[in-house]
Design a protein around this motif. Structure first.
Motif, PDB file in Angstrom:
ATOM      1  N   PRO A  75      12.995  27.555  40.850  1.00 29.85           N
ATOM      2  CA  PRO A  75      12.805  26.357  41.683  1.00 29.85           C
ATOM      3  C   PRO A  75      14.118  25.825  42.257  1.00 29.85           C
ATOM      4  O   PRO A  75      14.165  25.383  43.411  1.00 29.85           O
ATOM      5  CB  PRO A  75      12.170  25.355  40.705  1.00 29.85           C
ATOM      6  CG  PRO A  75      11.490  26.189  39.688  1.00 29.85           C
ATOM      7  CD  PRO A  75      12.387  27.382  39.515  1.00 29.85           C
ATOM      8  N   THR A  76      15.188  25.884  41.467  1.00 30.12           N
ATOM      9  CA  THR A  76      16.500  25.452  41.958  1.00 30.12           C
ATOM     10  C   THR A  76      16.984  26.352  43.081  1.00 30.12           C
ATOM     11  O   THR A  76      17.566  25.890  44.063  1.00 30.12           O
ATOM     12  CB  THR A  76      17.514  25.461  40.804  1.00 30.12           C
ATOM     13  OG1 THR A  76      17.089  24.538  39.808  1.00 30.12           O
ATOM     14  CG2 THR A  76      18.894  25.080  41.288  1.00 30.12           C
ATOM     15  N   PRO A 310      19.797  14.491  43.577  1.00 36.66           N
ATOM     16  CA  PRO A 310      20.337  14.001  42.300  1.00 36.66           C
ATOM     17  C   PRO A 310      21.639  14.696  41.883  1.00 36.66           C
ATOM     18  O   PRO A 310      22.457  14.099  41.181  1.00 36.66           O
ATOM     19  CB  PRO A 310      19.214  14.319  41.301  1.00 36.66           C
ATOM     20  CG  PRO A 310      17.991  14.447  42.118  1.00 36.66           C
ATOM     21  CD  PRO A 310      18.441  15.034  43.425  1.00 36.66           C
ATOM     22  N   TRP A 311      21.837  15.948  42.330  1.00 40.04           N
ATOM     23  CA  TRP A 311      23.061  16.659  41.956  1.00 40.04           C
ATOM     24  C   TRP A 311      24.259  16.096  42.710  1.00 40.04           C
ATOM     25  O   TRP A 311      25.269  15.726  42.101  1.00 40.04           O
ATOM     26  CB  TRP A 311      22.880  18.154  42.249  1.00 40.04           C
ATOM     27  CG  TRP A 311      24.075  18.993  41.922  1.00 40.04           C
ATOM     28  CD1 TRP A 311      24.884  18.891  40.827  1.00 40.04           C
ATOM     29  CD2 TRP A 311      24.611  20.058  42.706  1.00 40.04           C
ATOM     30  NE1 TRP A 311      25.880  19.828  40.869  1.00 40.04           N
ATOM     31  CE2 TRP A 311      25.736  20.562  42.009  1.00 40.04           C
ATOM     32  CE3 TRP A 311      24.235  20.646  43.916  1.00 40.04           C
ATOM     33  CZ2 TRP A 311      26.484  21.632  42.501  1.00 40.04           C
ATOM     34  CZ3 TRP A 311      24.984  21.714  44.386  1.00 40.04           C
ATOM     35  CH2 TRP A 311      26.094  22.192  43.695  1.00 40.04           C
ATOM     36  N   THR A 312      24.139  16.002  44.036  1.00 41.56           N
ATOM     37  CA  THR A 312      25.223  15.435  44.832  1.00 41.56           C
ATOM     38  C   THR A 312      25.504  13.992  44.429  1.00 41.56           C
ATOM     39  O   THR A 312      26.650  13.533  44.437  1.00 41.56           O
ATOM     40  CB  THR A 312      24.866  15.490  46.330  1.00 41.56           C
ATOM     41  OG1 THR A 312      24.448  16.818  46.662  1.00 41.56           O
ATOM     42  CG2 THR A 312      26.058  15.114  47.193  1.00 41.56           C
ATOM     43  N   GLN A 321      19.547  21.631  36.141  1.00 44.12           N
ATOM     44  CA  GLN A 321      18.925  20.515  35.418  1.00 44.12           C
ATOM     45  C   GLN A 321      17.914  19.766  36.285  1.00 44.12           C
ATOM     46  O   GLN A 321      17.306  18.790  35.831  1.00 44.12           O
ATOM     47  CB  GLN A 321      20.016  19.551  34.942  1.00 44.12           C
ATOM     48  CG  GLN A 321      21.025  20.179  34.007  1.00 44.12           C
ATOM     49  CD  GLN A 321      22.281  19.342  33.844  1.00 44.12           C
ATOM     50  OE1 GLN A 321      22.312  18.173  34.204  1.00 44.12           O
ATOM     51  NE2 GLN A 321      23.330  19.944  33.306  1.00 44.12           N
ATOM     52  N   LEU A 322      17.706  20.227  37.528  1.00 45.15           N
ATOM     53  CA  LEU A 322      16.843  19.488  38.447  1.00 45.15           C
ATOM     54  C   LEU A 322      15.373  19.506  38.036  1.00 45.15           C
ATOM     55  O   LEU A 322      14.670  18.508  38.186  1.00 45.15           O
ATOM     56  CB  LEU A 322      16.995  20.050  39.867  1.00 45.15           C
ATOM     57  CG  LEU A 322      18.288  19.664  40.591  1.00 45.15           C
ATOM     58  CD1 LEU A 322      18.465  20.501  41.845  1.00 45.15           C
ATOM     59  CD2 LEU A 322      18.276  18.179  40.933  1.00 45.15           C
ATOM     60  N   LEU A 326      13.052  16.282  37.514  1.00 48.01           N
ATOM     61  CA  LEU A 326      11.819  16.040  38.264  1.00 48.01           C
ATOM     62  C   LEU A 326      10.661  15.726  37.312  1.00 48.01           C
ATOM     63  O   LEU A 326       9.849  14.820  37.580  1.00 48.01           O
ATOM     64  CB  LEU A 326      11.477  17.263  39.114  1.00 48.01           C
ATOM     65  CG  LEU A 326      10.144  17.196  39.877  1.00 48.01           C
ATOM     66  CD1 LEU A 326      10.221  16.157  40.986  1.00 48.01           C
ATOM     67  CD2 LEU A 326       9.776  18.565  40.456  1.00 48.01           C
ATOM     68  N   VAL A 327      10.591  16.453  36.218  1.00 51.43           N
ATOM     69  CA  VAL A 327       9.497  16.252  35.249  1.00 51.43           C
ATOM     70  C   VAL A 327       9.520  14.834  34.685  1.00 51.43           C
ATOM     71  O   VAL A 327       8.492  14.150  34.635  1.00 51.43           O
ATOM     72  CB  VAL A 327       9.603  17.300  34.120  1.00 51.43           C
ATOM     73  CG1 VAL A 327       8.719  16.921  32.943  1.00 51.43           C
ATOM     74  CG2 VAL A 327       9.233  18.677  34.648  1.00 51.43           C
TER      75      VAL A 327
END
Length: 612
Positions: A75-76, A310-312, A321-322, A326-327
């Motif tokens: 997914p990433t 969320p990473w940026t 870790q995205l 999301l979960v």
């Protein structure tokens, strides 16, 4: 969209769901530990007695393919680089057909337990020893990544101690693998594949609800340039194009499905060749379902965070870790479902690691121990196999520490498969497809293949390709109300950079070698290793008298192997003899030594005590 709100956290029901998955997996191992324990031999432990059928083996193959690397990494990959990753669906079709029609017929008719037995039968014991040692190194390294991935997710989602989770993964896998052998591995995989699909589906369904439907998710992905399916740039330096995925991906995954012990051991455990081939083709359906789920999760990630990455925004420390983020974002109002997702990631790891441990035990017993302890009893070999399972479980836990230095999960995993698996695929292909290949050509070709693939693979770790080669798609933070990420309870204790490696060398002037050779797509590592091994192996074999050797054709892919697919349409007017087809319906031992077996054949229709 307001990003200042806190995401959810684990509650009691999440732990209950997660613990339930672990408990059921352990119970399956305990069951097979006691079922038939009094008569278990090493063959029963390592190959399930060669009595398995297609469906559970197919689900096991799919489950071990869908590791936590798939759950977290794919997914990433789609989120950052687009849905071109879905072209792997074509790759999987090619891989399954090649594995089922080229490699399976040879391995199955020989009735071998370790694929590396073939290398001694076809070449010599030194080639077999090289193949065995290389496989052990590859599998332990790959398994280290697979163990580290869910431990990372668990650490970030729940706050569990990272290395405590690593140890827990290895211990549970080692427990049921050591107790129940291959049967426990296969049936826990069947259970775990259900958990994994449930985890994916709960994320997809809730994301569709939150984002206003699948159509909105697809529209967002289209507007954000994520539906980039067709890139026909032939440049081998581009990370993902149609050609790198179809050509490079086929070589990479064939090295796993065609000749890798972890996969081969499963389908040669089937009770006949038809069931073995059927397991691979049913498994293809599972691969497609997994791919669709992973791609949809990636598109849902983009739809949810298209205006505030969320990473940026430093709400997570690495893109891997995205998915857990999301979960906890969209499922926080549904106690138990975040736990189901972590169980999903953990199930992927359990299935892959347990298969690896069982395969490592098999090649060690068959290739390293058995040839040196010819007088040892089957019962003793069974105990030795269990001891090897414990040993490799401990070793795989230790190797997880190395995985923490490898960079992005998906690319690191596929790079290891490519760098090591490619030359091994070339070695087996030499034996099966090239009649004049000899042991000298095989050894020199293998060394040359490793030299080429490691040169480019390690160079890519030291000097990663520039962004114009990997082509990451843009990420936005314009919709973030909090630019520092301090407004969430998201923990960022574990650094795992996506595009760099702990081995990366900084502040050096880049040379044409770095910008070209070291920028070769990681999917071509396997292609390079395979082709160099084949070409050098054929050349050296021709120069060292390969045409003069007297070779038994049962070690090659023959016309009869290909035409055997049509046997199902023939009239069953005769019964096949075990003397001509010693493993087709039983497969209880290596037919390479069937002159020994036939001495024990009596008129009651038994071979070594096994009823026909």
């Amino acid at each position: 969209m307001d990003r200042s709100r806190q995401i959810g956290a684990f509650v009691v029901w999440d732990y209950v769901v997660f613990a339930g998955m672990l408990l059921i997996s352990a119970v399956i191992g305990i069951y097979y530990a006691f079922a038939g324990r009094s008569k278990q031999t090493s063959k029963d432990f390592l190959t399930g007695g060669r009595r398995m059928t297609a469906v559970p083996v197919a689900l096991s193959l799919s489950a071990s393919f869908m590791s936590a690397v798939t759950v977290l990494g794919t997914p990433t990959e789609v989120y950052r680089f687009g849905a071109i990753f879905s072209l792997f669906g074509f790759t999987y079709l090619l891989v399954v057909v090649i594995s089922a029609e080229v490699y399976l017929p040879v391995f199955y008719k020989l009735g071998i337990t370790s694929t590396y037995e073939y290398l001694e039968l076809r070449f010599n014991k030194y080639v077999r020893l090289c193949g065995t040692i290389i496989y052990i190194i590859q599998t332990v390294l790959y398994t280290g990544i697979v163990i580290y991935a869910p431990a990372l997710a668990l650490n970030q989602v729940t706050g569990f101690d990272l290395w405590g989770a690593v140890v827990a993964t290895g211990v549970v896998c080692t427990f049921y693998c050591t107790l129940g052998g291959l049967k426990a591995v296969i049936w826990t995989d069947v259970f775990q594949v259900g958990i994994m699909l449930a985890g994916f589906l709960c994320v997809i369904i809730q994301a569709a609800v939150v984002q206003g439907g699948i159509s909105n998710i697809v529209n967002d992905a289209y507007n954000g340039g994520r539906l980039n399916f067709w890139n026909f740039d032939p440049n081998p330096l581009q990370r993902h194009t149609f050609w790198t995925i179809i050509i490079g991906g086929t070589f990479t995954w064939t090295s796993l499905y065609g000749v890798n012990q972890s996969q081969v051991q499963r389908y040669i455990s089937c009770k006949n060749r038809f069931q073995a081939k059927l397991s691979l083709y049913i498994n293809l359906l599972g691969l497609w379902v997994i791919l669709v789920c992973a791609v949809l999760c990636g598109l849902a990630l983009y739809s949810r965070y298209q205006d505030c990455d969320p990473w940026t925004n430093k709400e997570v420390s690495a893109p891997d870790q995205l998915m857990p983020y999301l979960v906890l974002d969209i499922l926080q109002d549904y106690p138990g479902l975040p736990g189901l997702f972590v169980a999903c990631a953990y199930s992927g790891t359990l299935s892959t690691v347990s298969s690896s441990i069982n395969a490592l035990a098999a090649v060690t017993v068959e290739d390293l121990i058995k040839p040196r302890l010819r007088s040892v009893s089957e019962r003793s070999l069974s105990w030795i196999s269990q001891g090897m399972s414990v040993l490799f479980g401990i070793l795989c836990i230790a190797m997880a520490a190395l995985a923490s230095l490898m960079g992005a999960l998906l690319q690191a995993a596929l790079s290891i498969i490519g760098m090591i698996g490619g030359p091994l695929l070339g070695l087996f292909s030499l034996g099966i497809l090239v009649p004049f290949a000899n042991s000298t050509g095989a050894l020199v070709g293998l060394l040359a293949g490793f030299g080429a693939s490691f040169w480019v693979g390690i160079g890519a770790q030291l000097y990663p390709p520039l962004p114009e080669r990997s082509m990451p798609l843009p990420l936005q933070t314009s919709g973030c109300t909090n630019s520092t990420g301090n407004g969430t309870n998201w923990m960022t204790t574990t650094e795992m950079p996506f595009s760099t490696s702990a081995l990366q060398i900084h502040n050096v002037e880049r040379t044409p070698l770095m910008d070209n050779w070291y920028s070769l797509s990681y999917l071509y590592f396997s292609t390079l290793g395979t082709l160099v091994t084949l070409l050098v192996g054929m050349l050296i074999s021709l120069l060292t008298g390969g045409r003069k050797q007297n070779l038994d054709r049962k070690f090659l892919l023959t016309k009869e192997d290909v035409l055997s697919n049509f046997d199902i349409f023939k009239k069953k007017d005769r019964v096949l003899s075990y003397k001509s087809h010693p493993v087709e319906d039983g497969g209880t031992d290596n037919p390479a030594f069937n002159h020994i077996e036939l001495n024990f054949t009596d008129q009651s229709g038994k071979i070594n005590g096994t009823h026909l």
